[in-house]
Design a protein around this motif. Structure first.
Motif, PDB file in Angstrom:
ATOM      1  N   ASP A 204       0.516 -94.271  54.346  1.00  0.00           N
ATOM      2  CA  ASP A 204       0.589 -92.810  54.457  1.00  0.00           C
ATOM      3  C   ASP A 204       0.075 -92.087  53.228  1.00  0.00           C
ATOM      4  OD1 ASP A 204       1.780 -93.231  56.889  1.00  0.00           O
ATOM      5  OD2 ASP A 204       3.824 -93.032  56.111  1.00  0.00           O
ATOM      6  N   ALA A 205      -0.124 -92.808  52.144  1.00  0.00           N
ATOM      7  CA  ALA A 205      -0.451 -92.160  50.869  1.00  0.00           C
ATOM      8  C   ALA A 205      -1.852 -92.540  50.425  1.00  0.00           C
ATOM      9  CB  ALA A 205       0.567 -92.558  49.807  1.00  0.00           C
ATOM     10  N   ALA A 206      -2.798 -91.691  50.750  1.00  0.00           N
ATOM     11  CA  ALA A 206      -4.146 -91.908  50.240  1.00  0.00           C
ATOM     12  C   ALA A 206      -4.150 -91.620  48.743  1.00  0.00           C
ATOM     13  CB  ALA A 206      -5.125 -90.990  50.955  1.00  0.00           C
ATOM     14  N   GLU A 207      -5.128 -92.186  48.054  1.00  0.00           N
ATOM     15  CA  GLU A 207      -5.217 -91.954  46.612  1.00  0.00           C
ATOM     16  C   GLU A 207      -5.343 -90.453  46.351  1.00  0.00           C
ATOM     17  OE1 GLU A 207      -7.763 -93.531  42.748  1.00  0.00           O
ATOM     18  OE2 GLU A 207      -8.181 -94.280  44.767  1.00  0.00           O
ATOM     19  N   THR A 208      -4.516 -89.948  45.472  1.00  0.00           N
ATOM     20  CA  THR A 208      -4.410 -88.509  45.246  1.00  0.00           C
ATOM     21  C   THR A 208      -5.037 -88.124  43.918  1.00  0.00           C
ATOM     22  OG1 THR A 208      -2.334 -88.475  46.476  1.00  0.00           O
ATOM     23  CG2 THR A 208      -2.790 -86.585  45.052  1.00  0.00           C
ATOM     24  N   PRO A 209      -5.892 -87.092  43.891  1.00  0.00           N
ATOM     25  CA  PRO A 209      -6.424 -86.627  42.606  1.00  0.00           C
ATOM     26  C   PRO A 209      -5.293 -86.124  41.714  1.00  0.00           C
ATOM     27  CG  PRO A 209      -7.660 -85.697  44.451  1.00  0.00           C
ATOM     28  CD  PRO A 209      -6.443 -86.345  45.025  1.00  0.00           C
ATOM     29  N   LEU A 210      -5.378 -86.420  40.438  1.00  0.00           N
ATOM     30  CA  LEU A 210      -4.367 -85.963  39.497  1.00  0.00           C
ATOM     31  C   LEU A 210      -4.580 -84.490  39.178  1.00  0.00           C
ATOM     32  CD1 LEU A 210      -4.300 -89.077  37.163  1.00  0.00           C
ATOM     33  CD2 LEU A 210      -2.491 -88.332  38.722  1.00  0.00           C
ATOM     34  N   PRO A 211      -3.532 -83.791  38.763  1.00  0.00           N
ATOM     35  CA  PRO A 211      -3.663 -82.351  38.497  1.00  0.00           C
ATOM     36  C   PRO A 211      -4.550 -82.073  37.294  1.00  0.00           C
ATOM     37  CG  PRO A 211      -1.522 -83.148  37.781  1.00  0.00           C
ATOM     38  CD  PRO A 211      -2.162 -84.268  38.535  1.00  0.00           C
ATOM     39  N   GLY A 212      -5.143 -80.880  37.285  1.00  0.00           N
ATOM     40  CA  GLY A 212      -5.956 -80.462  36.157  1.00  0.00           C
ATOM     41  C   GLY A 212      -5.103 -79.903  35.031  1.00  0.00           C
ATOM     42  N   ALA A 213      -5.776 -79.533  33.942  1.00  0.00           N
ATOM     43  CA  ALA A 213      -5.059 -79.037  32.764  1.00  0.00           C
ATOM     44  C   ALA A 213      -4.282 -77.762  33.070  1.00  0.00           C
ATOM     45  CB  ALA A 213      -6.045 -78.798  31.623  1.00  0.00           C
ATOM     46  N   ASP A 214      -4.845 -76.877  33.903  1.00  0.00           N
ATOM     47  CA  ASP A 214      -4.151 -75.626  34.228  1.00  0.00           C
ATOM     48  C   ASP A 214      -2.852 -75.898  34.974  1.00  0.00           C
ATOM     49  OD1 ASP A 214      -6.105 -74.153  33.001  1.00  0.00           O
ATOM     50  OD2 ASP A 214      -7.166 -73.644  34.854  1.00  0.00           O
ATOM     51  N   ALA A 215      -2.876 -76.884  35.875  1.00  0.00           N
ATOM     52  CA  ALA A 215      -1.663 -77.224  36.621  1.00  0.00           C
ATOM     53  C   ALA A 215      -0.604 -77.804  35.691  1.00  0.00           C
ATOM     54  CB  ALA A 215      -1.992 -78.213  37.734  1.00  0.00           C
ATOM     55  N   LEU A 216      -1.011 -78.628  34.734  1.00  0.00           N
ATOM     56  CA  LEU A 216      -0.052 -79.174  33.776  1.00  0.00           C
ATOM     57  C   LEU A 216       0.501 -78.070  32.870  1.00  0.00           C
ATOM     58  CD1 LEU A 216      -1.616 -82.591  32.690  1.00  0.00           C
ATOM     59  CD2 LEU A 216       0.075 -82.123  34.473  1.00  0.00           C
ATOM     60  N   ARG A 217      -0.341 -77.098  32.536  1.00  0.00           N
ATOM     61  CA  ARG A 217       0.155 -75.971  31.730  1.00  0.00           C
ATOM     62  C   ARG A 217       1.178 -75.144  32.518  1.00  0.00           C
ATOM     63  NH1 ARG A 217      -5.316 -75.961  29.859  1.00  0.00           N
ATOM     64  NH2 ARG A 217      -5.385 -76.517  27.639  1.00  0.00           N
ATOM     65  N   SER A 218       0.990 -75.056  33.826  1.00  0.00           N
ATOM     66  CA  SER A 218       1.981 -74.337  34.636  1.00  0.00           C
ATOM     67  C   SER A 218       3.310 -75.083  34.630  1.00  0.00           C
ATOM     68  CB  SER A 218       1.469 -74.153  36.065  1.00  0.00           C
ATOM     69  OG  SER A 218       1.491 -75.380  36.789  1.00  0.00           O
ATOM     70  N   PHE A 219       3.247 -76.415  34.552  1.00  0.00           N
ATOM     71  CA  PHE A 219       4.479 -77.200  34.450  1.00  0.00           C
ATOM     72  C   PHE A 219       5.154 -76.935  33.105  1.00  0.00           C
ATOM     73  CE2 PHE A 219       6.722 -81.358  33.768  1.00  0.00           C
ATOM     74  CZ  PHE A 219       7.634 -81.208  34.799  1.00  0.00           C
ATOM     75  N   ALA A 220       4.354 -76.811  32.045  1.00  0.00           N
ATOM     76  CA  ALA A 220       4.908 -76.454  30.737  1.00  0.00           C
ATOM     77  C   ALA A 220       5.525 -75.060  30.780  1.00  0.00           C
ATOM     78  CB  ALA A 220       3.823 -76.528  29.666  1.00  0.00           C
ATOM     79  N   ALA A 221       4.871 -74.139  31.495  1.00  0.00           N
ATOM     80  CA  ALA A 221       5.358 -72.760  31.561  1.00  0.00           C
ATOM     81  C   ALA A 221       6.710 -72.677  32.256  1.00  0.00           C
ATOM     82  CB  ALA A 221       4.335 -71.881  32.275  1.00  0.00           C
ATOM     83  N   GLN A 222       6.921 -73.470  33.333  1.00  0.00           N
ATOM     84  CA  GLN A 222       8.205 -73.395  34.029  1.00  0.00           C
ATOM     85  C   GLN A 222       9.346 -73.904  33.147  1.00  0.00           C
ATOM     86  OE1 GLN A 222      10.314 -76.074  35.396  1.00  0.00           O
ATOM     87  NE2 GLN A 222       9.084 -77.563  34.241  1.00  0.00           N
ATOM     88  N   ALA A 223       9.003 -74.692  32.123  1.00  0.00           N
ATOM     89  CA  ALA A 223      10.007 -75.165  31.173  1.00  0.00           C
ATOM     90  C   ALA A 223      10.099 -74.261  29.947  1.00  0.00           C
ATOM     91  CB  ALA A 223       9.688 -76.596  30.739  1.00  0.00           C
ATOM     92  N   GLY A 224       9.403 -73.119  29.987  1.00  0.00           N
ATOM     93  CA  GLY A 224       9.467 -72.172  28.880  1.00  0.00           C
ATOM     94  C   GLY A 224       8.698 -72.601  27.653  1.00  0.00           C
TER      95      GLY A 224
END
Length: 285
Positions: A204-224
């Motif tokens: 069920d799980a095809a190989e998934t592209p990893l997130p870009g830098a902007d997406a990782l920065r959004s993860f940093a932003a949700q943690a303040g």
């Protein structure tokens, strides 16, 4: 000449005097500005904004405390650990097995799954994985452990460590093997997310592209942590997808990979893929 005999003239003179008094400060300031216009003054000691550090951020202090006990015990001579086995720990972790967790109520489950959908909206995690592990309507049945304890696998389970980090998980079975469908760890006080894990059958799980830098920065932003200001790809890292902040000594990593899960409930393994996203204190090198 008496002004009382000429009231209109007296009123006009009073108004003129008031206007002159009101305009005097503005005229003075305008003249001062004109005198200093274009003049450059060198400041002997200009203000410099302080560089943020990990100590300035609650979630990084929490993560540092989370790893403090492990580090301390690794650097303590073994004979001292053996001599004082009951020494209180700085950090008491939470076990990962379903047997050690408690049933998560509706509020905890909803908070966890809403957080996962929000990560999907920011592309920090693939929407497909959230749809398959959170948004599906499959009946996963139940699990009974060796002690006869019954667990409804359509429900979520949670556990909390000594620092207040809350982990919410849902489980499933494949080939009689119990595994984690998803796991999310959040700070119980703020709701900031520090770890996410998904697992899907390989079919069920095809190989998934990893997130870009902007997406990782959004993860940093949700943690303040956006204001650390120096998030960038690390110069050397075992992770293909990562952001590092030297100011905060913090590392965000994302990875996905196939694996074979062999649990104690089955002799044969299950072929699966995982997707992982985590915020951590960067290892000392």
């Amino acid at each position: 000449m008496s002004l009382w005999r000429y009231p209109r003239t007296a009123a006009a003179l009073c108004i003129a005097a008031v206007l002159a008094c009101a305009a005097a400060p503005a005229a003075f300031l305008a003249a001062s500005d004109a005198a200093y216009f274009g003049r450059v003054e060198t400041v002997a000691d200009p203000y410099r904004a302080p560089t943020p550090t990990a100590d300035d951020y609650y979630i990084l202090r929490q993560l540092a405390a989370r790893g403090q006990d492990t580090t301390a015990r690794q650097t303590t001579p073994q004979q001292e650990q053996d001599a004082a086995p009951q020494t209180p720990k700085v950090y008491i972790g939470a076990s990962a097995s379903i047997e050690s967790m408690t049933w998560a109520d509706t509020a905890a489950t909803t908070a966890a799954e809403n957080a996962l959908w929000q990560l999907a909206e920011s592309s920090a995690v693939p929407r497909f994985w959230v749809e398959q592990t959170v948004g599906d309507t499959v009946d996963y049945g139940s699990y009974t452990d060796a002690n006869g304890q019954y667990y409804n696998l359509n429900s979520a389970y949670c556990t909390t460590d000594s620092l207040g980090f809350v982990t919410v998980r849902k489980f499933a079975r494949e080939n009689d093997t119990l595994f984690t469908r998803y796991s999310i760890t959040m700070d119980g006080r703020t709701g900031m997310i520090v770890e996410v894990w998904f697992s899907l059958p390989a079919a069920d799980a095809a190989e998934t592209p990893l997130p870009g830098a902007d997406a990782l920065r959004s993860f940093a932003a949700q943690a303040g942590l956006e204001s650390l200001g120096d998030w960038a790809a690390p110069e050397s890292s075992p992770y293909d997808c990562a952001l590092y902040s030297a100011n905060g000594g913090a590392l965000i990593t994302a990875s996905t990979h196939p694996y074979t899960y062999t649990g104690y409930t089955a002799a044969d393994g299950a072929e699966r893929w995982y997707y992982s996203l985590a915020l951590q204190i960067a290892p000392q090198t």
